[in-house]
Design an enzyme around this catalytic site. Structure first.
Site, short mmCIF file in Angstrom:
data_model
loop_
_atom_site.label_atom_id
_atom_site.label_comp_id
_atom_site.label_asym_id
_atom_site.label_seq_id
_atom_site.Cartn_x
_atom_site.Cartn_y
_atom_site.Cartn_z
N HIS A 48 9.66 -0.99 3.04
CA HIS A 48 9.68 -2.31 3.70
C HIS A 48 11.14 -2.67 3.95
O HIS A 48 11.87 -3.01 3.03
CB HIS A 48 8.99 -3.30 2.75
N MET B 292 3.60 -11.18 5.43
CA MET B 292 4.35 -11.72 4.28
C MET B 292 3.67 -13.00 3.80
O MET B 292 3.45 -13.93 4.58
CB MET B 292 5.80 -12.05 4.67
N HIS C 105 5.73 0.79 -3.22
CA HIS C 105 6.30 -0.12 -2.23
C HIS C 105 7.79 -0.26 -2.53
O HIS C 105 8.20 -0.63 -3.63
CB HIS C 105 5.60 -1.48 -2.32
N ASP D 253 1.92 -9.03 1.15
CA ASP D 253 3.05 -8.82 0.25
C ASP D 253 3.64 -10.17 -0.17
O ASP D 253 4.13 -10.93 0.67
CB ASP D 253 4.11 -7.99 1.01
N MET E 211 13.84 -4.98 5.01
CA MET E 211 14.24 -6.37 5.27
C MET E 211 15.71 -6.35 5.66
O MET E 211 16.58 -6.84 4.92
CB MET E 211 13.97 -7.22 4.01
N MET F 104 16.69 -4.53 1.06
CA MET F 104 17.22 -5.83 1.52
C MET F 104 18.71 -5.72 1.77
O MET F 104 19.42 -5.13 0.97
CB MET F 104 16.98 -6.89 0.44
N SER G 5 5.31 -2.82 -6.32
CA SER G 5 6.65 -2.99 -5.76
C SER G 5 7.71 -2.60 -6.78
O SER G 5 7.86 -3.24 -7.83
CB SER G 5 6.85 -4.45 -5.34
N ASP H 231 11.30 -1.97 -1.42
CA ASP H 231 11.87 -3.10 -0.69
C ASP H 231 13.37 -2.91 -0.49
O ASP H 231 14.14 -2.93 -1.45
CB ASP H 231 11.66 -4.39 -1.49
C1 DX5 Z 1 9.59 -9.82 -1.29
C2 DX5 Z 1 9.22 -8.36 -1.30
C3 DX5 Z 1 8.03 -8.07 -2.10
C4 DX5 Z 1 8.16 -8.40 -3.58
C5 DX5 Z 1 6.79 -8.79 -4.08
O1 DX5 Z 1 10.61 -10.05 -0.38
O2 DX5 Z 1 8.96 -7.90 0.01
O3 DX5 Z 1 7.57 -6.74 -1.94
O4 DX5 Z 1 8.66 -7.35 -4.34
O5 DX5 Z 1 6.91 -9.24 -5.37
P1 DX5 Z 1 5.81 -10.16 -6.05
O6 DX5 Z 1 4.51 -9.37 -6.07
O7 DX5 Z 1 6.36 -10.39 -7.42
O8 DX5 Z 1 5.68 -11.42 -5.24
ZN ZN Z 2 7.93 -5.90 0.27
#
Ligand code: DX5
Ligand code: ZN
Length: 223
Positions: free
Chosen positions: A66, A137, A33, A175, A68, A37, A8, A35
């Site tokens: 991903h 998740m 990956h 994840d 969010m 947000m 990630s 993320d």
């Molecule tokens: C959380 C993200 C994850 C996050 C995982 O909202 O979707 O992808 O980066 O991080 P770790 O592996 O540190 O839990």
């Molecule tokens: Zn993620």
């Protein structure tokens, strides 16, 4: 089933992003990956198109994006143009999920649906046939470095059974709080794609940790 490792980027050093991307390129990792947000669906804001385009410029492996965010439909084409290979939207924000999945496919990407820890796997029954991936998740989304929620294992088992009956090629991604300490259990429960942020970027050697995660997969696969 093929086991994939998806570091990630959220846990990378953003001031040294190119260095960290090149580390992932040279490692045994399979995907990036990414993320995204929005500060509305989740209580955090990460990054958007300019950063994703910068990642794409140097990444030599597929971008697993991903989302969010609320209203993901309005940005699907832009994420595809910015270089996404897989686009995953959250079940909890998609009123017309089937239409959203069609739009992701029309944009030339693989389609994933993510479910939060409280969202039952059974809600995916009638969309499963149309999906390339489900992301389960294992923490509440929004932050890296959180503690793994153990009930995720039950959800993975249930999802694997459903997928075997409905869509055997479905990829199952997990994840949040994933690392060497729970990887074997997660593989056993049915996951095939592993996102790891803190476990990789917090390790003394991220490259060695990626190898370790990958080799554990290979070991179990051949046993
Ligand atoms: C959380 C993200 C994850 C996050 C995982 O909202 O979707 O992808 O980066 O991080 P770790 O592996 O540190 O839990
Ligand atoms: Zn993620």
């Amino acid at each position: 089933m093929k086991h994939l490792i998806a570091p990630s980027v959220l846990s990378a050093d953003f001031a040294n992003l190119k260095r960290d991307i090149e580390m992932i390129n040279a490692s045994e990792a399979d995907w990036f990956h990414v993320d995204v947000m929005d500060g509305v669906f989740v209580p955090n804001i990460s990054f958007g198109f300019p950063v994703m385009e910068a990642i794409k410029k140097y990444a030599t492996k597929p971008l697993d994006v991903h989302l969010m965010i609320v209203n993901p439909d309005q940005y699907i084409e832009r994420f595809a143009e910015a270089g996404a290979s897989v686009i995953t939207v959250h079940y909890e924000v998609c009123t017309h999920l089937h239409r959203t999945v069609q739009a992701i496919h029309a944009a030339g990407c693989k389609a994933g649906v993510a479910i939060n820890p409280h969202t039952p796997v059974s809600l995916l029954k009638d969309i499963l046939v149309d999906l390339d991936m489900v992301l389960v998740m294992s923490v509440n989304p929004g932050f890296g470095g959180q503690k793994f929620i153990p009930n995720t294992l039950n959800k993975l088992r249930e999802l694997r059974a459903m997928a075997l009956a409905i869509n055997p090629n479905l990829l199952i991604e997990v994840d949040g709080g994933v690392g060497i300490q729970n990887l074997a259990d997660l593989i056993e429960a049915g996951a095939g794609v592993f996102v790891a942020g803190n476990a990789i970027f917090g390790a003394a050697s991220p490259t060695a940790m990626i190898s370790e995660l990958k080799q554990l997969n290979a070991q179990l696969k051949s046993s």
